[in-house]
Design a protein around this motif. Structure first.
Motif, PDB file in Angstrom:
ATOM      1  N   ALA A  73      80.648 -16.131  25.588  1.00  0.00           N
ATOM      2  CA  ALA A  73      80.167 -17.216  26.447  1.00  0.00           C
ATOM      3  C   ALA A  73      78.724 -16.964  26.840  1.00  0.00           C
ATOM      4  O   ALA A  73      78.328 -15.831  27.118  1.00  0.00           O
ATOM      5  CB  ALA A  73      81.034 -17.326  27.698  1.00  0.00           C
ATOM      6  N   THR A  74      77.957 -18.048  26.867  1.00  0.00           N
ATOM      7  CA  THR A  74      76.544 -17.932  27.211  1.00  0.00           C
ATOM      8  C   THR A  74      76.039 -19.201  27.883  1.00  0.00           C
ATOM      9  O   THR A  74      76.470 -20.295  27.532  1.00  0.00           O
ATOM     10  CB  THR A  74      75.689 -17.652  25.951  1.00  0.00           C
ATOM     11  OG1 THR A  74      74.310 -17.509  26.334  1.00  0.00           O
ATOM     12  CG2 THR A  74      75.818 -18.760  24.928  1.00  0.00           C
ATOM     13  N   PRO A  75      75.133 -19.047  28.815  1.00  0.00           N
ATOM     14  CA  PRO A  75      74.389 -20.226  29.252  1.00  0.00           C
ATOM     15  C   PRO A  75      73.316 -20.518  28.201  1.00  0.00           C
ATOM     16  O   PRO A  75      72.928 -19.625  27.451  1.00  0.00           O
ATOM     17  CB  PRO A  75      73.752 -19.770  30.573  1.00  0.00           C
ATOM     18  CG  PRO A  75      73.656 -18.282  30.447  1.00  0.00           C
ATOM     19  CD  PRO A  75      74.783 -17.844  29.562  1.00  0.00           C
ATOM     20  N   VAL A  76      72.883 -21.751  28.151  1.00  0.00           N
ATOM     21  CA  VAL A  76      71.799 -22.126  27.251  1.00  0.00           C
ATOM     22  C   VAL A  76      70.549 -22.308  28.102  1.00  0.00           C
ATOM     23  O   VAL A  76      70.537 -23.082  29.056  1.00  0.00           O
ATOM     24  CB  VAL A  76      72.124 -23.418  26.473  1.00  0.00           C
ATOM     25  CG1 VAL A  76      70.923 -23.878  25.667  1.00  0.00           C
ATOM     26  CG2 VAL A  76      73.327 -23.188  25.569  1.00  0.00           C
ATOM     27  N   TYR A  77      69.520 -21.554  27.763  1.00  0.00           N
ATOM     28  CA  TYR A  77      68.228 -21.634  28.434  1.00  0.00           C
ATOM     29  C   TYR A  77      67.183 -22.043  27.407  1.00  0.00           C
ATOM     30  O   TYR A  77      67.090 -21.419  26.343  1.00  0.00           O
ATOM     31  CB  TYR A  77      67.803 -20.284  29.010  1.00  0.00           C
ATOM     32  CG  TYR A  77      68.729 -19.678  30.022  1.00  0.00           C
ATOM     33  CD1 TYR A  77      69.065 -20.346  31.189  1.00  0.00           C
ATOM     34  CD2 TYR A  77      69.261 -18.414  29.827  1.00  0.00           C
ATOM     35  CE1 TYR A  77      69.902 -19.778  32.132  1.00  0.00           C
ATOM     36  CE2 TYR A  77      70.095 -17.827  30.767  1.00  0.00           C
ATOM     37  CZ  TYR A  77      70.413 -18.511  31.910  1.00  0.00           C
ATOM     38  OH  TYR A  77      71.239 -17.946  32.843  1.00  0.00           O
ATOM     39  N   LYS A  78      66.406 -23.041  27.702  1.00  0.00           N
ATOM     40  CA  LYS A  78      65.310 -23.452  26.821  1.00  0.00           C
ATOM     41  C   LYS A  78      65.774 -23.576  25.367  1.00  0.00           C
ATOM     42  O   LYS A  78      65.165 -23.036  24.449  1.00  0.00           O
ATOM     43  CB  LYS A  78      64.132 -22.504  26.954  1.00  0.00           C
ATOM     44  CG  LYS A  78      63.574 -22.456  28.374  1.00  0.00           C
ATOM     45  CD  LYS A  78      62.307 -21.652  28.414  1.00  0.00           C
ATOM     46  CE  LYS A  78      61.826 -21.377  29.810  1.00  0.00           C
ATOM     47  NZ  LYS A  78      61.757 -22.424  30.750  1.00  0.00           N
ATOM     48  N   GLY A  83      68.970 -14.484  26.470  1.00  0.00           N
ATOM     49  CA  GLY A  83      68.330 -13.282  25.949  1.00  0.00           C
ATOM     50  C   GLY A  83      69.156 -12.043  26.235  1.00  0.00           C
ATOM     51  O   GLY A  83      69.163 -11.082  25.447  1.00  0.00           O
ATOM     52  N   GLY A  84      69.870 -12.053  27.354  1.00  0.00           N
ATOM     53  CA  GLY A  84      70.743 -10.927  27.682  1.00  0.00           C
ATOM     54  C   GLY A  84      71.851 -10.759  26.658  1.00  0.00           C
ATOM     55  O   GLY A  84      72.177  -9.637  26.245  1.00  0.00           O
ATOM     56  N   LEU A  85      72.434 -11.876  26.242  1.00  0.00           N
ATOM     57  CA  LEU A  85      73.471 -11.802  25.208  1.00  0.00           C
ATOM     58  C   LEU A  85      72.875 -11.279  23.904  1.00  0.00           C
ATOM     59  O   LEU A  85      73.489 -10.458  23.219  1.00  0.00           O
ATOM     60  CB  LEU A  85      74.118 -13.172  24.990  1.00  0.00           C
ATOM     61  CG  LEU A  85      75.163 -13.230  23.868  1.00  0.00           C
ATOM     62  CD1 LEU A  85      76.315 -12.263  24.127  1.00  0.00           C
ATOM     63  CD2 LEU A  85      75.675 -14.653  23.701  1.00  0.00           C
ATOM     64  N   LYS A  86      71.677 -11.717  23.566  1.00  0.00           N
ATOM     65  CA  LYS A  86      71.019 -11.214  22.350  1.00  0.00           C
ATOM     66  C   LYS A  86      70.819  -9.710  22.432  1.00  0.00           C
ATOM     67  O   LYS A  86      71.028  -8.984  21.446  1.00  0.00           O
ATOM     68  CB  LYS A  86      69.664 -11.913  22.152  1.00  0.00           C
ATOM     69  CG  LYS A  86      68.869 -11.430  20.948  1.00  0.00           C
ATOM     70  CD  LYS A  86      69.536 -11.773  19.631  1.00  0.00           C
ATOM     71  CE  LYS A  86      68.614 -11.617  18.443  1.00  0.00           C
ATOM     72  NZ  LYS A  86      68.421 -10.251  17.995  1.00  0.00           N
ATOM     73  N   PRO A 104      82.838 -19.243  20.221  1.00  0.00           N
ATOM     74  CA  PRO A 104      81.669 -19.342  21.101  1.00  0.00           C
ATOM     75  C   PRO A 104      81.855 -20.435  22.155  1.00  0.00           C
ATOM     76  O   PRO A 104      82.412 -21.494  21.876  1.00  0.00           O
ATOM     77  CB  PRO A 104      80.531 -19.702  20.136  1.00  0.00           C
ATOM     78  CG  PRO A 104      81.185 -20.325  18.950  1.00  0.00           C
ATOM     79  CD  PRO A 104      82.602 -19.856  18.908  1.00  0.00           C
ATOM     80  N   ILE A 105      81.392 -20.135  23.357  1.00  0.00           N
ATOM     81  CA  ILE A 105      81.460 -21.061  24.492  1.00  0.00           C
ATOM     82  C   ILE A 105      80.076 -21.077  25.132  1.00  0.00           C
ATOM     83  O   ILE A 105      79.457 -20.022  25.298  1.00  0.00           O
ATOM     84  CB  ILE A 105      82.502 -20.587  25.529  1.00  0.00           C
ATOM     85  CG1 ILE A 105      83.894 -20.517  24.899  1.00  0.00           C
ATOM     86  CG2 ILE A 105      82.508 -21.490  26.762  1.00  0.00           C
ATOM     87  CD1 ILE A 105      84.914 -19.796  25.773  1.00  0.00           C
ATOM     88  N   ALA A 106      79.604 -22.268  25.507  1.00  0.00           N
ATOM     89  CA  ALA A 106      78.283 -22.334  26.128  1.00  0.00           C
ATOM     90  C   ALA A 106      78.233 -23.432  27.179  1.00  0.00           C
ATOM     91  O   ALA A 106      78.975 -24.409  27.115  1.00  0.00           O
ATOM     92  CB  ALA A 106      77.205 -22.578  25.081  1.00  0.00           C
ATOM     93  N   LEU A 114      73.290 -28.897  23.052  1.00  0.00           N
ATOM     94  CA  LEU A 114      74.546 -28.637  22.360  1.00  0.00           C
ATOM     95  C   LEU A 114      74.359 -27.837  21.076  1.00  0.00           C
ATOM     96  O   LEU A 114      75.117 -26.921  20.780  1.00  0.00           O
ATOM     97  CB  LEU A 114      75.240 -29.968  22.040  1.00  0.00           C
ATOM     98  CG  LEU A 114      76.377 -29.939  21.045  1.00  0.00           C
ATOM     99  CD1 LEU A 114      77.570 -29.213  21.653  1.00  0.00           C
ATOM    100  CD2 LEU A 114      76.772 -31.342  20.653  1.00  0.00           C
ATOM    101  N   LEU A 115      73.355 -28.141  20.318  1.00  0.00           N
ATOM    102  CA  LEU A 115      73.176 -27.497  19.021  1.00  0.00           C
ATOM    103  C   LEU A 115      72.648 -26.064  19.111  1.00  0.00           C
ATOM    104  O   LEU A 115      72.474 -25.408  18.088  1.00  0.00           O
ATOM    105  CB  LEU A 115      72.287 -28.355  18.131  1.00  0.00           C
ATOM    106  CG  LEU A 115      72.932 -29.689  17.720  1.00  0.00           C
ATOM    107  CD1 LEU A 115      71.964 -30.510  16.879  1.00  0.00           C
ATOM    108  CD2 LEU A 115      74.231 -29.474  16.973  1.00  0.00           C
ATOM    109  N   ALA A 116      72.417 -25.577  20.323  1.00  0.00           N
ATOM    110  CA  ALA A 116      72.013 -24.175  20.473  1.00  0.00           C
ATOM    111  C   ALA A 116      73.090 -23.240  19.928  1.00  0.00           C
ATOM    112  O   ALA A 116      72.775 -22.163  19.408  1.00  0.00           O
ATOM    113  CB  ALA A 116      71.723 -23.853  21.935  1.00  0.00           C
ATOM    114  N   LEU A 117      74.345 -23.660  20.014  1.00  0.00           N
ATOM    115  CA  LEU A 117      75.420 -22.851  19.438  1.00  0.00           C
ATOM    116  C   LEU A 117      75.314 -22.821  17.914  1.00  0.00           C
ATOM    117  O   LEU A 117      75.403 -21.777  17.292  1.00  0.00           O
ATOM    118  CB  LEU A 117      76.795 -23.408  19.849  1.00  0.00           C
ATOM    119  CG  LEU A 117      77.229 -23.172  21.280  1.00  0.00           C
ATOM    120  CD1 LEU A 117      78.543 -23.877  21.558  1.00  0.00           C
ATOM    121  CD2 LEU A 117      77.362 -21.695  21.569  1.00  0.00           C
TER     122      LEU A 117
END
Length: 194
Positions: A73-78, A83-86, A104-106, A114-117
């Motif tokens: 799970a991740t928040p989407v930023y920009k 970056g923490g997950l990376k 994956p969950i975002a 949406l397409l960040a995943l």
């Protein structure tokens, strides 16, 4: 059967982590064991400096290796995953996700991210050997709220997450991939639910 839940938000009470914990409850109701590992569980200096050989990274790799599936799970930023997950994923071996089923969950501010995943997270997971990536679940900030320790999840998101988690549970419980259970179609036919 063990599922590792990776929380990619730096916040203790984030929307993405709330969805992850809800998914963990759903897994438990299906008789599956899950454990959570978040950014706060790893030393910040190890993440920032990429201490691949440190004890925290060794433990992370051990837990990933022992898991049959992962919820990430991740928040989407920009328009990208956190970056923490990376930084966490950078501590894994090159093929750490081979033979793992990944969901994956975002969460993000709007459906515009949406397409960040698909274009951000999925290629990184593939680079780590993941070939069995289930359709991701994305929710906007309006669909998930966390206030005072209480979480409210939109009915539509809850239903999509239930279906995705049940699909993960079914595939993990069916047979370990090491026994030759072919899930190749999951990687080819993965679609996102919005």
């Amino acid at each position: 059967m063990t599922i590792l839940m990776l929380a990619g938000s730096p916040a203790l009470h984030s929307r993405s982590s709330a969805l992850l914990r809800y998914a963990g409850q759903r897994l438990a109701s299906r008789g599956l064991t899950s454990s959570e590992l978040g950014l706060r569980d790893l030393p910040a200096v190890d993440l920032i400096e990429g201490h691949y050989g440190g004890p925290a990274a060794d433990e992370l790799r051990r837990r990933v290796a022992a898991a049959q599936g992962l919820l990430i799970a991740t928040p989407v930023y920009k328009a990208s995953f956190s970056g923490g997950l990376k930084a966490v994923l950078d501590l894994l071996d090159e093929k750490a996700l081979a033979d793992k089923i990944v969901l994956p969950i975002a969460t993000g501010g709007s459906t515009a991210h949406l397409l960040a995943l698909e274009y951000g997270l999925k290629p990184v997971l593939s680079a780590l050997g993941a070939r069995y990536i289930l359709a991701g679940v994305y929710a906007t900030d309006r669909q998930v709220s966390v206030r005072g320790g209480e979480t409210a999840i939109d009915d539509d998101v809850r239903l999509r997450l239930d279906v995705a988690v049940d699909r993960l549970a079914t595939h993990v419980a069916a047979a370990p991939l090491a026994q030759g259970y072919d899930l190749g179609y999951l990687a080819v036919n993965a679609r996102f639910s919005i």
